[in-house]
Design an enzyme around this catalytic site. Structure first.
Site, PDB file in Angstrom:
ATOM      1  CB  ILE A 133       0.878   5.877   2.745  1.00  0.00           C
ATOM      2  CG1 ILE A 133       2.578   5.879   3.415  1.00  0.00           C
ATOM      3  CG2 ILE A 133       0.319   4.889   3.449  1.00  0.00           C
ATOM      4  CD1 ILE A 133       2.597   6.329   4.832  1.00  0.00           C
ATOM      5  CB  CYS A 134      -3.208   3.382  -0.199  1.00  0.00           C
ATOM      6  SG  CYS A 134      -4.411   3.000  -0.597  1.00  0.00           S
ATOM      7  CG  LEU A 135      -3.967   4.811   6.887  1.00  0.00           C
ATOM      8  CD1 LEU A 135      -4.017   3.304   7.038  1.00  0.00           C
ATOM      9  CD2 LEU A 135      -2.802   5.064   7.310  1.00  0.00           C
ATOM     10  CG  ASN A 175      -1.978  -1.173   1.836  1.00  0.00           C
ATOM     11  OD1 ASN A 175      -1.131  -1.904   2.476  1.00  0.00           O
ATOM     12  ND2 ASN A 175      -2.813  -1.517   0.074  1.00  0.00           N
ATOM     13  CG  LEU A 215      -0.928   2.974  -3.570  1.00  0.00           C
ATOM     14  CD1 LEU A 215      -0.295   4.289  -2.811  1.00  0.00           C
ATOM     15  CD2 LEU A 215      -1.404   4.293  -4.703  1.00  0.00           C
TER      16      LEU A 215
END
Lengths: 157, 173
Positions: free
Chosen positions: A93-95, A85, A129
């Site tokens: 960051i994919c959060l 991610n 990602l």
């Protein structure tokens, strides 16, 4: 007094105190310099029972001018972070809690680091990602995952 | 002169039935359609000029109060926040009901550090914030920062009788 100043004081207190929940996670969390609280750097410990165990991981945090209405911008920097991610090139960051849509002004930087720790413990290969690592995770190949992470942390490029 | 039904050989019961239910249903239907048209043309910026005439026509048909309501809904849709009227209607928490340690979860300041704290309570979940802080948040969101409760899903009840009573106590108590 602005919110980030209060947070800075709280963070200092939390990091000085022993036996806190953050002791196992946070090595360092501080502004780059004391006169500019809008730019922070953090170092966290790779959580045990993950391939990141034993490694120190660096992050940069930018505080937007309307913080905490807008979320902080957090990236894995300056070192490349192999995680499904995280964008390997940019550190992005994919959060969900870091997006405008899901952020809450009641959260602070300590919450953010906790959420990142959780992301390291529970990667989400469904919204990747880093497609290569996501594929390895989808195959359930823990050995390859651990090997790849260690390879990067031990100087691979 | 023959009417539409006669010309087409239709025997329409609905015409003879003068039930108010039917009328009400039709009105609701028309209103929904009008609202849709209004929304469509008010928000379509590309064809704003062509729409002016149509909007004027619509404006004559729709009562002003309704237009304002619909426009507010439009704004809300764009901003994804609460309307100002909602934020203004949030009930205030009086100073004596604040504990010495409770703080605003947005600015982290203890409410009573301010001599004249302006604190409000969200409906349903009862979470408290500085009005200044929560109004900025609610202009961009409709959720409680603490529990994610959708604040717009509950109607705010304003208990005016109680408010007046409290005022009286202040005066004579």
């Amino acid at each position: 007094m602005s919110r980030i100043v209060k947070e800075y004081k709280k963070i200092k207190k939390v990091l000085e105190g022993h036996g806190e929940a953050f002791e196992n996670l946070i090595v360092q969390l501080a502004p780059v310099n004391e006169y500019d609280l809008l730019s922070w750097k953090a170092t966290i410990r790779g959580p045990s029972d993950t391939p990141y165990n034993g490694f120190s991981i660096g992050l940069t945090i930018k505080i937007p001018s309307d913080y905490p209405i807008s979320p902080p911008m957090v990236k894995f920097e300056p070192y490349k972070m192999p995680h499904c991610n995280v964008n390997f090139q940019t550190g992005e960051i994919c959060l969900d809690i870091l997006t405008r849509q899901h952020w809450s002004p009641a959260w602070d930087l300590l919450h953010v680091l906790k959420a990142i720790e959780q992301l390291l413990q529970e990667p989400v290969p469904e919204s990747p990602l880093n497609v290569d690592i996501a594929n390895i995770l989808k195959e359930g190949d823990r050995t390859a995952y651990t090997g790849l992470v260690r390879y990067y942390f031990c100087g691979g490029t | 002169m023959s009417n539409y039904q006669e010309e087409h050989g239709i025997q329409d019961d609905a015409v003879s039935r003068t039930a108010t239910d039917d009328n009400e249903a039709t009105r609701q239907d028309i209103r929904t359609q009008l609202r849709e048209i209004f929304r469509l043309y008010s928000s379509d910026e590309d064809h704003q000029e062509d729409n002016t005439t149509l909007l004027e026509l619509l404006s004559q048909l729709i009562p002003e109060s309704l237009q304002e309501e619909w426009l507010e809904q439009l704004d809300q849709h764009d901003k994804k926040g609460c309307p100002e009227s909602f934020i203004d209607s949030l009930p205030r928490v009086s100073k004596r009901n604040l504990s010495s340690t409770s703080a605003c979860s947005i600015c982290f300041s203890v409410f009573l550090e301010d001599d004249y704290p302006l604190v409000v309570e969200l409906p349903h979940c009862d979470h408290r914030f500085d009005l200044e802080c929560i109004s900025i948040w609610l202009s961009k969101s409709t959720t409680c920062p603490l529990c994610r409760d959708d604040v717009m899903s509950h109607k705010v009840k304003i208990d005016s009788s109680k408010a007046e009573l409290e005022e009286d106590w202040g005066m004579y108590g």
